[in-house]
Design a protein around this motif. Structure first.
Motif, mmCIF file in Angstrom:
data_model
loop_
_atom_site.group_PDB
_atom_site.id
_atom_site.type_symbol
_atom_site.label_atom_id
_atom_site.label_comp_id
_atom_site.label_asym_id
_atom_site.label_seq_id
_atom_site.Cartn_x
_atom_site.Cartn_y
_atom_site.Cartn_z
ATOM 1 N N HIS A 51 0.831 -1.213 0.000
ATOM 2 C CA HIS A 51 0.000 0.000 0.000
ATOM 3 C C HIS A 51 0.866 1.263 0.000
ATOM 4 O O HIS A 51 0.561 2.228 -0.706
ATOM 5 C CB HIS A 51 -0.955 0.001 1.200
ATOM 6 N N GLU A 60 3.856 1.536 -1.224
ATOM 7 C CA GLU A 60 4.463 1.613 -2.544
ATOM 8 C C GLU A 60 3.479 2.208 -3.560
ATOM 9 O O GLU A 60 3.835 3.085 -4.363
ATOM 10 C CB GLU A 60 4.882 0.203 -2.975
ATOM 11 N N ILE A 61 2.233 1.748 -3.513
ATOM 12 C CA ILE A 61 1.202 2.277 -4.418
ATOM 13 C C ILE A 61 0.948 3.746 -4.124
ATOM 14 O O ILE A 61 0.813 4.558 -5.045
ATOM 15 C CB ILE A 61 -0.099 1.445 -4.295
ATOM 16 N N ARG A 62 0.909 4.117 -2.865
ATOM 17 C CA ARG A 62 0.695 5.521 -2.492
ATOM 18 C C ARG A 62 1.839 6.399 -3.024
ATOM 19 O O ARG A 62 1.612 7.515 -3.498
ATOM 20 C CB ARG A 62 0.578 5.647 -0.974
ATOM 21 N N ARG A 63 3.081 5.906 -2.909
ATOM 22 C CA ARG A 63 4.232 6.654 -3.417
ATOM 23 C C ARG A 63 4.137 6.818 -4.937
ATOM 24 O O ARG A 63 4.416 7.888 -5.484
ATOM 25 C CB ARG A 63 5.528 5.928 -3.059
ATOM 26 N N LYS A 64 3.739 5.724 -5.614
ATOM 27 C CA LYS A 64 3.643 5.740 -7.065
ATOM 28 C C LYS A 64 2.667 6.809 -7.557
ATOM 29 O O LYS A 64 2.934 7.505 -8.540
ATOM 30 C CB LYS A 64 3.191 4.359 -7.550
ATOM 31 N N TYR A 65 1.544 6.936 -6.867
ATOM 32 C CA TYR A 65 0.525 7.900 -7.290
ATOM 33 C C TYR A 65 0.584 9.207 -6.512
ATOM 34 O O TYR A 65 -0.313 10.029 -6.607
ATOM 35 C CB TYR A 65 -0.869 7.271 -7.174
ATOM 36 N N GLY A 66 1.582 9.372 -5.710
ATOM 37 C CA GLY A 66 1.772 10.621 -4.984
ATOM 38 C C GLY A 66 0.797 10.808 -3.827
ATOM 39 O O GLY A 66 0.524 11.938 -3.435
ATOM 40 N N LEU A 67 0.284 9.736 -3.306
ATOM 41 C CA LEU A 67 -0.657 9.837 -2.189
ATOM 42 C C LEU A 67 0.013 9.564 -0.847
ATOM 43 O O LEU A 67 -0.648 9.609 0.182
ATOM 44 C CB LEU A 67 -1.802 8.827 -2.379
#
Length: 141
Positions: A120, A122-129
């Motif tokens: 989660h 990693e996904i947040r970092r990817k989308y800037g969240l």
């Protein structure tokens, strides 16, 4: 011969161990050794004396029953206490196995939780969240 003590006293009759005194008839007779208790036609239990004059067979039977029953109850209670004590000392094999399985499940759950958190993040970092430090925090030099 026990019959010679008939119509005398109980003490004289019972000096001989093989004799039985019948208090109701005042007779001294041979104890019927083939039977445990003297038959009623020979002498009633409440009048029969053997060994000592102050205890009749009826009281003796009642007293022995009470003592025997008490002994059996105490023996049963002691056995139950010992069995319960042994059972609480050693955990059961099933209990040990269940505890090991619970521990394994807990460890796997923690691993899965950490894995999911990292995914989660990693996904947040990817989308800037990904939430970083609070931008309104005080700057300290």
């Amino acid at each position: 011969d026990c019959r010679q003590y008939t119509n005398r006293s109980c003490e004289e009759c019972l000096k001989n161990v093989t004799c039985l005194w019948c208090a109701s008839s005042g007779r001294c007779m041979e104890y019927p050794v083939r039977r445990i208790l003297p038959p009623a036609d020979l002498c009633e239990l409440r009048s029969a004396r053997w060994g000592v004059c102050w205890v009749n067979f009826e009281a003796l039977i009642i007293a022995m029953s009470v003592v025997g029953g008490t002994f059996l109850i105490m023996l049963g209670v002691c056995c139950c206490c010992c069995c319960c004590k042994k059972k609480t000392k050693k955990p059961d094999k099933d209990d040990e196995r269940a505890a090991r399985e619970r521990e394994k499940r807990r460890v796997r759950q923690e691993e899965r939780r950490a894995e999911m958190k990292s995914r989660h993040d990693e996904i947040r970092r990817k989308y800037g969240l990904f939430k970083e430090e609070n931008p309104y925090a005080k700057f300290e030099n």
